[in-house]
Motif scaffolding. Structure first.
Motif, mmCIF file in Angstrom:
data_model
loop_
_atom_site.group_PDB
_atom_site.id
_atom_site.type_symbol
_atom_site.label_atom_id
_atom_site.label_comp_id
_atom_site.label_asym_id
_atom_site.label_seq_id
_atom_site.Cartn_x
_atom_site.Cartn_y
_atom_site.Cartn_z
ATOM 1 N N LEU A 166 5.144 12.958 36.226
ATOM 2 C CA LEU A 166 4.105 13.534 37.086
ATOM 3 C C LEU A 166 3.381 12.496 37.935
ATOM 4 O O LEU A 166 2.829 12.829 38.988
ATOM 5 C CB LEU A 166 3.064 14.282 36.241
ATOM 6 N N THR A 167 3.336 11.258 37.463
ATOM 7 C CA THR A 167 2.653 10.215 38.238
ATOM 8 C C THR A 167 3.636 9.417 39.083
ATOM 9 O O THR A 167 3.286 8.359 39.619
ATOM 10 C CB THR A 167 1.887 9.258 37.301
ATOM 11 N N GLY A 168 4.855 9.917 39.222
ATOM 12 C CA GLY A 168 5.856 9.268 40.068
ATOM 13 C C GLY A 168 5.600 9.532 41.548
ATOM 14 O O GLY A 168 4.776 10.363 41.931
ATOM 15 N N LYS A 169 6.336 8.827 42.395
ATOM 16 C CA LYS A 169 6.116 8.884 43.846
ATOM 17 C C LYS A 169 6.365 10.265 44.434
ATOM 18 O O LYS A 169 5.798 10.617 45.475
ATOM 19 C CB LYS A 169 7.003 7.857 44.538
ATOM 20 N N ALA A 170 7.202 11.071 43.786
ATOM 21 C CA ALA A 170 7.499 12.402 44.317
ATOM 22 C C ALA A 170 6.269 13.305 44.332
ATOM 23 O O ALA A 170 6.207 14.278 45.085
ATOM 24 C CB ALA A 170 8.603 13.054 43.488
ATOM 25 N N PHE A 171 5.262 12.986 43.504
ATOM 26 C CA PHE A 171 4.069 13.821 43.397
ATOM 27 C C PHE A 171 2.860 13.228 44.129
ATOM 28 O O PHE A 171 1.779 13.818 44.142
ATOM 29 C CB PHE A 171 3.712 14.032 41.919
ATOM 30 N N GLY A 172 3.012 12.039 44.751
ATOM 31 C CA GLY A 172 1.913 11.397 45.468
ATOM 32 C C GLY A 172 1.828 9.932 45.108
ATOM 33 O O GLY A 172 2.610 9.421 44.301
ATOM 34 N N ASP A 173 0.857 9.215 45.700
ATOM 35 C CA ASP A 173 0.717 7.795 45.366
ATOM 36 C C ASP A 173 0.158 7.649 43.960
ATOM 37 O O ASP A 173 -0.511 8.543 43.427
ATOM 38 C CB ASP A 173 -0.189 7.089 46.377
ATOM 39 N N GLU A 174 0.418 6.507 43.319
ATOM 40 C CA GLU A 174 0.112 6.328 41.906
ATOM 41 C C GLU A 174 -1.372 6.413 41.598
ATOM 42 O O GLU A 174 -1.761 6.905 40.527
ATOM 43 C CB GLU A 174 0.664 4.990 41.419
ATOM 44 N N THR A 175 -2.235 5.973 42.511
ATOM 45 C CA THR A 175 -3.675 6.054 42.253
ATOM 46 C C THR A 175 -4.132 7.499 42.215
ATOM 47 O O THR A 175 -4.901 7.909 41.326
ATOM 48 C CB THR A 175 -4.462 5.281 43.333
ATOM 49 N N THR A 176 -3.651 8.301 43.154
ATOM 50 C CA THR A 176 -4.037 9.715 43.214
ATOM 51 C C THR A 176 -3.535 10.487 42.004
ATOM 52 O O THR A 176 -4.287 11.244 41.371
ATOM 53 C CB THR A 176 -3.481 10.363 44.495
ATOM 54 N N THR A 177 -2.266 10.297 41.657
ATOM 55 C CA THR A 177 -1.710 11.049 40.529
ATOM 56 C C THR A 177 -2.301 10.590 39.200
ATOM 57 O O THR A 177 -2.536 11.409 38.308
ATOM 58 C CB THR A 177 -0.177 10.910 40.490
ATOM 59 N N SER A 178 -2.568 9.289 39.055
ATOM 60 C CA SER A 178 -3.174 8.787 37.816
ATOM 61 C C SER A 178 -4.577 9.339 37.645
ATOM 62 O O SER A 178 -4.990 9.719 36.542
ATOM 63 C CB SER A 178 -3.217 7.254 37.816
ATOM 64 N N THR A 179 -5.320 9.409 38.750
ATOM 65 C CA THR A 179 -6.676 9.955 38.684
ATOM 66 C C THR A 179 -6.637 11.445 38.356
ATOM 67 O O THR A 179 -7.429 11.928 37.536
ATOM 68 C CB THR A 179 -7.401 9.727 40.025
ATOM 69 N N ALA A 180 -5.702 12.179 38.965
ATOM 70 C CA ALA A 180 -5.575 13.612 38.673
ATOM 71 C C ALA A 180 -5.222 13.842 37.213
ATOM 72 O O ALA A 180 -5.754 14.755 36.563
ATOM 73 C CB ALA A 180 -4.506 14.229 39.575
#
Length: 449
Positions: free
Chosen positions: A58-72
């Protein structure tokens, strides 16, 4: 038996224990094994879903940049923690009174299995990010509620002299189960270009099929405890069934009594709330950091996970004897100090790349399991028969239910530092605060009444 008051000194402890479905004289290996298999199966959620496979996906590049996905991810887990905070002690209290501990263990585990299965529908597309995070959050909620009932069974399968070994065995089974399951999904689906049944990595299918395997794994492993361990039996003492919302008034009364009769138990619940959430954070964000900061591929993350589970499993099973001999608190303190030092090393030497993560990451794993297991036994030694669900409900509420703390601080420090590895300091800070709160807690306390 129905009118027994577990706090009445005129009633023999053996009689009270028998009424609650506890065997105080000996430990049944069959029951312990069946109980431990639930932990073995829970690796499907802990290792595959929340740590090394699905969260990394889910925190991979296909779902967005790593900072955004990690925060989500941190916000989703924080929201799940708040729900557990509001419900866990009530659920535990009500299963004590209704004698439906196994029933609710089965129901809550079933919902977790369903969430794991539905994760197979999360395609490698940013539009599916919040669907995946929602399944992870719901799964976390019901996993924690299931764990309340599971932990409450500890006194049904152990004796006061063996509780440390049995608890360590359970945690160790979880880590070993994680190793086996990760090996299956890695070599069966994720590592090969074409895995079993012709599965490839296209559209995330290797991960999605792995989630189906994880669901089946947990479902099968959870069955033995439902047959081998008897249902708990309610002990009266004026603890009648009440409505759901009235349960909160009863909870407030019980907390007030706990504060009057065993204040250091309250202190322990509060300190463990902090440090156990930090322990959860170590594994929850370990795989995310390995991939995002240290450049591990999905396959390399799983290889590390296998090694981490081997180290953690051996350390946790071995620590059970130390717990029974020296007590839980010294084991927790040593483990937390080791975790803090190792975490700081990962942060300050992160430029060393994967070698640094391998060395200090595995050292971290030496201490996580013993701290988790000893925390459970510290409390189990205090709980009288018939109140296990209630007190472990409080334990879930004040501990893993505070699951929003570590994700929150991870996200805050990522935002402050502007890079994912800064989140390590957030986890270390949570562990440090938990350690400082634990130090004044008296290790020797009268049993709760």
């Amino acid at each position: 038996m129905a009118d027994m008051d577990p706090g009445d000194p005129r009633i023999p402890a053996e009689a009270v224990a028998a009424a609650a479905g506890v065997s105080p004289e000996r430990t049944s290996r069959g029951r312990v094994l069946a109980w431990g298999l639930w932990d073995w199966g829970s690796a499907a959620f802990n290792a595959v879903a929340t740590t090394f496979v699905f969260t990394v996906y889910l925190t991979g590049k296909a779902f967005g940049d790593e900072t955004t996905t990690s925060t989500a991810l941190s916000w989703a887990l924080a929201a799940a923690g708040i729900v557990v905070l509001l419900t866990a002690p009530i659920i535990g209290q009500r299963t004590d009174v209704s004698a439906r501990r196994k029933l609710w263990l089965a129901i809550n585990t079933g919902i977790v299995v369903l969430c794991l299965a539905l994760m197979s529908l999360v395609r490698q597309d940013a539009a599916y990010l919040w669907f995946g995070l929602g399944l992870l959050a719901v799964g976390t909620i019901f996993y924690e509620l299931a764990a309340v009932n599971y932990n409450a069974m500890l006194t049904q399968v152990s004796t006061p002299r063996s509780v440390g070994k049995v608890s360590g065995f359970g945690w160790g089974m979880g880590y070993i189960g994680g190793i086996v399951l990760l090996l299956i999904v890695y070599f069966g689906f994720i590592h090969p270009d074409v895995g079993l049944f012709g599965v490839t990595g296209a559209d995330g299918m290797s991960v999605r099929v792995s989630m189906l395997i994880a669901a089946l794994w947990f479902a099968i492993s959870a069955i033995p405890v439902l047959f081998a361990v008897p249902e708990n039996k309610p002990i009266g003492g004026g603890r009648d069934k009440v409505g759901f919302f009235a349960s909160y008034r009863l909870l407030a009364r019980d907390i007030a009594r706990l504060w009057r009769e065993s204040r250091h138990t309250v202190y322990f619940l509060l300190s463990s709330a902090i440090f156990r959430d930090g322990l959860t954070g170590v594994f929850t964000f370990g795989g995310v950091l390995a991939a995002g900061t240290f450049g591990f591929s999905a396959g390399e993350v799983i290889v590390f996970a296998i090694a981490a589970n081997i180290v953690a499993g051996i350390a946790t099973i071995s620590s059970g004897a130390l717990d029974d001999r020296f007590g839980a608190k010294p084991l927790i303190v040593v483990s937390l100090v080791g975790l803090i030092i190792s975490g700081l090393c990962v942060f300050f030497f992160h430029a060393g790349g994967q070698t640094v993560f391998w060395i200090f990451g595995l050292i971290l794993c030496l201490f996580v399991g013993p701290a988790q297991s000893a925390s459970r036994t510290f409390l189990a030694r205090l709980i009288p028969p018939g109140r296990e669900g209630e007190v472990f409900g409080l334990y879930a509420t004040t501990g893993r239910a505070a699951v929003f703390i570590a994700p929150l601080f991870f996200g805050i420090f990522v935002a402050i530092g502007g890079a994912q590895y800064w989140g390590i300091l957030g986890i270390v800070l949570v562990l440090l605060v938990g350690l400082l709160l634990l130090l004044p807690v008296k290790a020797s306390q009268p049993q709760l009444r």
